[in-house]
Structures are given as C-alpha cells and as structure tokens.
Scaffold this active site. Structure first.
Site, PDB file in Angstrom:
ATOM      1  N   ARG A   1       5.303 -12.859   9.685  1.00 26.66           N
ATOM      2  CA  ARG A   1       5.955 -11.611   9.316  1.00 26.66           C
ATOM      3  C   ARG A   1       7.305 -11.532  10.018  1.00 26.66           C
ATOM      4  O   ARG A   1       7.551 -12.221  11.018  1.00 26.66           O
ATOM      5  CB  ARG A   1       5.091 -10.401   9.640  1.00 26.66           C
ATOM      6  CG  ARG A   1       4.736 -10.214  11.097  1.00 26.66           C
ATOM      7  CD  ARG A   1       3.653  -9.150  11.281  1.00 26.66           C
ATOM      8  NE  ARG A   1       4.115  -7.810  11.020  1.00 26.66           N
ATOM      9  CZ  ARG A   1       3.561  -6.994  10.113  1.00 26.66           C
ATOM     10  NH1 ARG A   1       2.545  -7.375   9.377  1.00 26.66           N
ATOM     11  NH2 ARG A   1       4.029  -5.775   9.942  1.00 26.66           N
TER      12      ARG A   1
ATOM     13  N   LYS B   1       4.467   1.111   9.146  1.00 27.54           N
ATOM     14  CA  LYS B   1       4.607   2.325   8.356  1.00 27.54           C
ATOM     15  C   LYS B   1       3.961   3.503   9.077  1.00 27.54           C
ATOM     16  O   LYS B   1       4.453   4.619   9.007  1.00 27.54           O
ATOM     17  CB  LYS B   1       3.959   2.132   6.987  1.00 27.54           C
ATOM     18  CG  LYS B   1       4.852   1.391   6.015  1.00 27.54           C
ATOM     19  CD  LYS B   1       4.171   1.229   4.673  1.00 27.54           C
ATOM     20  CE  LYS B   1       3.089   0.183   4.724  1.00 27.54           C
ATOM     21  NZ  LYS B   1       2.455  -0.073   3.427  1.00 27.54           N
TER      22      LYS B   1
ATOM     23  N   GLU C   1       0.877  -1.172   0.000  1.00 25.49           N
ATOM     24  CA  GLU C   1       0.000   0.000   0.000  1.00 25.49           C
ATOM     25  C   GLU C   1       0.917   1.225   0.000  1.00 25.49           C
ATOM     26  O   GLU C   1       1.788   1.339   0.870  1.00 25.49           O
ATOM     27  CB  GLU C   1      -0.883   0.002   1.259  1.00 25.49           C
ATOM     28  CG  GLU C   1      -1.826   1.174   1.254  1.00 25.49           C
ATOM     29  CD  GLU C   1      -2.736   1.239   2.486  1.00 25.49           C
ATOM     30  OE1 GLU C   1      -2.667   0.337   3.329  1.00 25.49           O
ATOM     31  OE2 GLU C   1      -3.499   2.218   2.568  1.00 25.49           O
TER      32      GLU C   1
HETATM   33  P1  ATP Z   1       2.818  -1.861   7.872  1.00 23.56           P
HETATM   34  O1  ATP Z   1       2.161  -2.526   9.028  1.00 23.56           O
HETATM   35  O2  ATP Z   1       4.258  -1.574   8.061  1.00 23.56           O
HETATM   36  O3  ATP Z   1       2.068  -0.686   7.348  1.00 23.56           O
HETATM   37  P2  ATP Z   1       1.572  -3.398   5.877  1.00 23.56           P
HETATM   38  O4  ATP Z   1       1.385  -4.865   5.974  1.00 23.56           O
HETATM   39  O5  ATP Z   1       0.387  -2.550   6.112  1.00 23.56           O
HETATM   40  O6  ATP Z   1       2.794  -2.988   6.745  1.00 23.56           O
HETATM   41  P3  ATP Z   1       1.675  -3.366   3.073  1.00 23.56           P
HETATM   42  O7  ATP Z   1       2.110  -2.282   2.180  1.00 23.56           O
HETATM   43  O8  ATP Z   1       0.244  -3.727   3.081  1.00 23.56           O
HETATM   44  O9  ATP Z   1       2.172  -2.984   4.500  1.00 23.56           O
HETATM   45  O10 ATP Z   1       2.557  -4.653   2.859  1.00 23.56           O
HETATM   46  C1  ATP Z   1       2.870  -5.193   1.615  1.00 23.56           C
HETATM   47  C2  ATP Z   1       3.236  -6.621   1.793  1.00 23.56           C
HETATM   48  O11 ATP Z   1       4.343  -6.738   2.689  1.00 23.56           O
HETATM   49  C3  ATP Z   1       2.102  -7.415   2.395  1.00 23.56           C
HETATM   50  O12 ATP Z   1       1.957  -8.610   1.678  1.00 23.56           O
HETATM   51  C4  ATP Z   1       2.544  -7.672   3.798  1.00 23.56           C
HETATM   52  O13 ATP Z   1       2.045  -8.881   4.271  1.00 23.56           O
HETATM   53  C5  ATP Z   1       4.063  -7.678   3.675  1.00 23.56           C
HETATM   54  N1  ATP Z   1       4.690  -7.295   4.923  1.00 23.56           N
HETATM   55  C6  ATP Z   1       4.476  -6.181   5.639  1.00 23.56           C
HETATM   56  N2  ATP Z   1       5.190  -6.182   6.781  1.00 23.56           N
HETATM   57  C7  ATP Z   1       5.884  -7.345   6.792  1.00 23.56           C
HETATM   58  C8  ATP Z   1       6.812  -7.949   7.701  1.00 23.56           C
HETATM   59  N3  ATP Z   1       7.150  -7.349   8.844  1.00 23.56           N
HETATM   60  N4  ATP Z   1       7.318  -9.153   7.375  1.00 23.56           N
HETATM   61  C9  ATP Z   1       6.981  -9.755   6.219  1.00 23.56           C
HETATM   62  N5  ATP Z   1       6.130  -9.240   5.320  1.00 23.56           N
HETATM   63  C10 ATP Z   1       5.578  -8.054   5.595  1.00 23.56           C
HETATM   64 MG    MG Z   2      -1.301  -3.390   4.811  1.00 20.68          MG
END
Ligand code: ATP
Ligand code: MG
Length: 564
Positions: free
Chosen positions: A265, A275, A39
């Site tokens: 994760r 983020k 995102e």
């Molecule tokens: P954040 O919580 O940092 O905002 P998010 O999951 O909302 O992270 P996205 O942009 O939706 O961020 O993530 C893109 C991809 O990265 C998703 O498939 C998510 O599962 C993966 N991802 C995010 N954080 C991690 C992590 N700590 N370890 C492994 N994969 C991750």
């Molecule tokens: Mg997300």
C-alpha cells in the site's frame, strides 16, 4: 478519453504486469479484467489513487477492462454521499469504468445461495457463541483455536437457523454463519471465519430486504468471480486472506476463477491514510470537511489545486512493489511542481501589501506593459499589465537594515519591478509605532521592460500590483496537517495535528486578470507558489488556496544559515 491514454502510456513495469504477461502468454487468461473495490464508508485518499491507477492502468494497457465495484456489505457505515464522492473522484483522476459500475449488494441473492450451498456441503454452520467468547476461542498465532460446540450441527439444523437469521428472527450478534475449515490452521483466517452476520440496518441500495450481510471475505472473491475478474489486485494486508479467498472459490460453483495478488500500500510521510481516522477529523471538526485542502483525500487535493495528472504521475513514479515502505513527501511535491510548472499561467499577487509610491512618475498617468504568461509554454502567450505611480509590493521584499545576501529593496537600493522598471527606494515612511507603512521611490524611465541601456545590473527583481487596478482577495496558506512524518507513532494521532496548518490572509491584492480565475485551474503567483481559486469564492469575494510553494532561495538560505 485523453487522460486515460496518457496515464496508460506512461505506466512502468512491475511484478503485476509481469504476472499478467505470463498469464496471457500461457493462455491462462484471454482478457485482463480488474476492479477497484472501495467500501463507501468515506472519501478516497491518495493511497486509493495508487490502487485506482494500477487497476485502471493495467486494464487500459492490456486492452481489458476495470470495474468500479462498491464493497457495500456493511450498511452501518456506508452512505450515498460516499458513493457519489467516490465516483466523482475516480472520474476526476481520469478513469472510466464504462458499463461496469457494480455493487457487492447486486450479488446478495447469489451470495446467499452460495452460503446455503456451503451448508449443504457440510462446510458452513450457524454458531451461537457470543462474540467475546468466539474471539477467545480463535486461539493465537502460537496456539490453535478451539472448536465451537455448535460446529457439528446437522445440515438441516444449520439450514433452518440460517433461514431464520435471514428472516429476521434473531437480534444483531445473536449468531453468525461460519465456514467450517480448520480451527487449528496456522492461518488465523482459516479458523472457521465468519461469512454472515446479523445487522438490522437499512442498506442504501437494498433497503430493508436484508438483515444479514456477508463479510468482506465472503463477498469479495465471489464478486470477482461473478464479474469475471481475472486479476484481483489488493494491498498486502490481504495476503493472509488469500488462502480463504482460494478456499471459497474452490468450494463454490462460481462461474470463473479469479486470482488475488497483493502489492504494497502507499504510505506517505506526514500523512494518515485511514478513512476511519479521516472521518474522525471531519466529525470532530478538526478540518472543514472531507474536501478541506489539508486533507489527503482526492477531494481535498483537488480543492487545493493539485492536478489529477500530477497524482497519476506520482503514482507512476512510486511504482508497484511487494515491500511496504513510506514514500517521502518530496516525491509527491516534485510531481506536483513538475506538472504545475508546465501548465500554470503566471500572475502577480501581493499577499502582505506594502505601498510603494514612485515620486517621479506623473500623477494620473499609467501605461501597459507586456508580461509573459508562462515561460515554460510559449503558446500561453503574453498579457498586458497596467503600471502606475502607486503600487503595492510584498512587505517581505523590503528591509530597512538588510543583512548580507538580501538583494531586494532597502533604503537607497535599486531593484527591478518585474516586467516594468528599475526603482530606487528613497525613503521609508513610518507610523507612530515605528512600522514602515509606505516606500517613497523613484524610477528610471530608461529601464522600461526591465533592462538598463547603460548596462547596469540590479540583483533583485520583485513583483508588484497596481494600486488602482488590483483586486482584493483572501488567501489561505496551507501547511502540513501533522507535525511529524509518522503521525500517531506515539499512539495518539490527534496529538500530532499541526495547530498551524492553515493561515488565512485577508487584504491580499491580485493583478486584475485573477478575477477571472476558476476552481481547479492552477495559477502561479510569481515568486510565491501555485494557487487556485477556492470553492468558498463568491463574486466580489475571491478566495485562493495555496496549492504548493515554490522553493524559496532566500528562505532556504536562512534555514541553512540557522542550521549551520
Ligand atoms: P482505509 O484503511 O483508508 O479505510 P481501505 O483499504 O479500508 O482503506 P477500501 O475502500 O477497502 O479502503 O479500499 C479500496 C481499495 O483501495 C482496496 O483494494 C485497497 O487495498 C486499496 N487501498 C486502500 N488504501 C490504500 C493505500 N494506502 N495504498 C494502495 N491501495 C490502497
Ligand atoms: Mg477496506
């Protein structure tokens, strides 16, 4: 691309790869298609690197493809700056999406049609219940939810209302489109989840065309299906969403049948991977920006001098599992040091200079000595460094009254100057306040290159720079951004920020070759650690970042002594 090949070649085995093997063997899929779906509401962090290495790595290994798809369904939080940064960071990590750069917003028309499809099938309805009340009516894990009074609206009424939502007749939050599944489901995600919400906000890509936007749940699986994604790999928190993912795929005329699999994760000690929180650090100016070298963002790691290869290797060593855990920071540090040790040329730099004058070295004379660029890499060759009468050494490498175990310079003590000669300290000159400001030494001309013909040994070897040739620089030493391995465990992340996470040193002196340094090209300052040129550097004003320290045996023995 070479980096991609090596990343793929190094990959290990895990349950995801086992599933794919099974799918290929059984003929359930012919080609492996994955996607990385960020995102664009912030910069990528080291956690995302795990997902990127997995998705792109798997596609590469199986000769399939991996799409980069922006999950741009919430224009309130998304910005072009983030889209650009994400593409830069994925490329930097060494991966390539080829022709497959996609956006969930590319599918808004199709998703809208499918929403109407659900309405016509009696599987979705427009709900006017105010958000607060809707939340209360969802029930809890132990209590079923309550059905909305709008749940049994007619198809015609729902279609009319949904079209008017789209036409902009209603204010933000006035109503939503919900799936009509089961308010008593044991899975909260199936209690009539929201599919569309009203948001009068321009979108970076679709402008003012839409004022209703699909939720993550409604956009994600359908986007996978449109793109022909076979294995939709996401983190464990989406496990409970899988039944909804499957429900939507089953009830819509989608062109393919993707499957979702969840993995743990990445959590790293002393690190926050959200983020939203990282954005707060930037917005509240607790750090210099998204690429501040203390940030766990890929942009921050890059600026600090961490090589992409080290991040990939770290991801490989962490592996892919189904159980959540917190990875020790030492594992990351090891991967970084292993890479830098192999690749970084060695240079000499004095961070806290102390003048050293060699009284028996002729004034006005100087000479060139041979120095090894990288003992780990013979092909890196040698360089010439200039030696002279006036040098600078590290202030810490001299002690007036050395304790046991300190083998560096002290009054009357002989040490080796790296690549040069043995010197003996004859006198320490002091200022009025009693601080040592200069060392008067003698050298033994017979020890040129660092060995004594008479076979006598010295226990210490110290680095130095030539006063006449050294170039000045600012050096930034970074420490952990947080003071505890589990930041925020007491509820307040900001309270756990390390107030001493950066130390700016000015007046550092570097061997002249470092004037040619470039960002992202790591160097080792001998005995100090790995460094790289910072983006703040200007001609004549060098700024270096410490990427990571070497393990310092003296500091370690001191810590051990204190602990013992
Ligand atoms: P954040 O919580 O940092 O905002 P998010 O999951 O909302 O992270 P996205 O942009 O939706 O961020 O993530 C893109 C991809 O990265 C998703 O498939 C998510 O599962 C993966 N991802 C995010 N954080 C991690 C992590 N700590 N370890 C492994 N994969 C991750
Ligand atoms: Mg997300």
């Amino acid at each position: 691309m070479a980096a991609v090949e090596s990343a793929a070649g190094e990959a290990g085995r895990d349950f995801i790869r086992d599933i794919i093997d099974g799918d290929l063997a059984a003929g359930r899929v012919r080609e492996v298609v994955t996607r990385f779906p960020p995102e664009p509401n912030g910069y990528l962090h080291i956690g995302h690197a795990k997902s990127i290495c997995l998705n792109f790595g798997v596609a590469q290994e199986y000769g399939g493809r991996c799409h980069l798809r922006f999950d741009d369904t919430n224009p309130a939080k998304e910005e072009q700056e983030y889209i650009d940064a994400i593409m830069r960071d994925v490329r930097w990590l060494g991966f390539d999406w080829g022709q497959h750069l996609h956006h969930a917003s590319d599918y808004f028309d199709q998703l809208y049609e499918w929403a109407e499809h659900l309405i016509r099938a009696g599987l979705a309805y427009v709900d006017d219940t105010p958000p607060e009340e809707m939340r209360a009516m969802r029930g809890t894990l132990t209590e079923p939810g309550r059905e909305s009074p709008y749940r049994n609206r007619s198809t015609a009424q729902n279609l009319d209302l949904f079209r008017r939502m789209r036409a902009g007749e209603f204010a933000d939050g006035a109503c939503v489109l919900r799936a009509r599944i089961d308010m008593a489901s044991g899975n909260m995600n199936l209690r009539d989840p929201v599919l569309y919400r009203i948001l009068h906000a321009p979108h970076p890509r679709t402008g003012d065309r839409w004022c209703i936007y699909p939720t993550y749940d409604f956009a994600h699986g359908q986007s996978d299906a449109i793109e022909g994604v076979t294995h939709s790999l996401c983190t464990l928190e989406f496990e409970d969403h899988r039944p909804l993912y499957d429900w939507l795929i089953e009830h819509l005329p989608v062109p393919s049948r993707p499957r979702q699999y969840e993995f743990a994760r990445l959590n790293l000690a002393y690190t926050v991977m959200s983020k939203r929180f990282l954005k707060r650090l930037v917005d509240e100016r607790r750090v210099a920006g998204w690429d501040d070298p203390r940030m766990p963002t890929l942009a921050g790691l890059r600026r600090r001098g961490i090589p992409a290869a080290a991040v990939r290797e770290f991801a490989r060593r962490v592996g892919v599992a189904r159980a959540n855990s917190v990875v020790d920071l030492a594992m990351f540090d090891h991967a970084v040091r292993d890479e830098l040790n192999r690749t970084a040329p060695r240079r000499m730099a004095v961070l806290r200079p102390l003048k050293l004058v060699i009284e028996n070295y002729p004034e006005g004379q100087s000479e060139e000595l041979d120095a090894v660029n990288n003992p780990e890499d013979a092909s890196a060759g040698n360089r010439r460094i200039r030696f002279g009468r006036e040098l600078f050494i590290e202030r810490d490498d001299f002690m007036e009254a050395p304790p046991k175990g300190f083998y560096r310079l002290a009054p009357g003590r002989e040490v080796r100057l790296r690549y040069a000669y043995f010197v003996t300290c004859r006198e320490a000159l002091k200022d009025a306040a009693g601080n040592v400001v200069e060392l008067r030494c003698t050298y033994d001309p017979a020890t040129r290159g660092g060995n004594a013909p008479d076979g006598r040994k010295v226990r210490g070897t110290i680095h130095w720079v030539n006063a006449a040739a050294a170039v000045p620089a600012e050096v930034r030493l970074y420490d952990l951004l947080f003071t505890r391995p589990d930041p925020g465990a007491d509820g307040d992340l900001m309270a756990d920020l390390n107030p001493d996470s950066v130390e700016m040193l000015t007046g550092c002196l570097l061997e002249p070759a470092l004037a040619e340094a470039r960002p992202e090209e790591p160097v080792q300052f001998e005995r100090q650690g790995y460094f790289c040129l910072d983006l703040d550097s200007r001609p004549g004003r060098l700024v270096f970042n410490r990427t990571i320290g070497l393990r310092d045996s003296w500091a370690k023995s001191q810590t051990a002594a204190r602990a013992g």
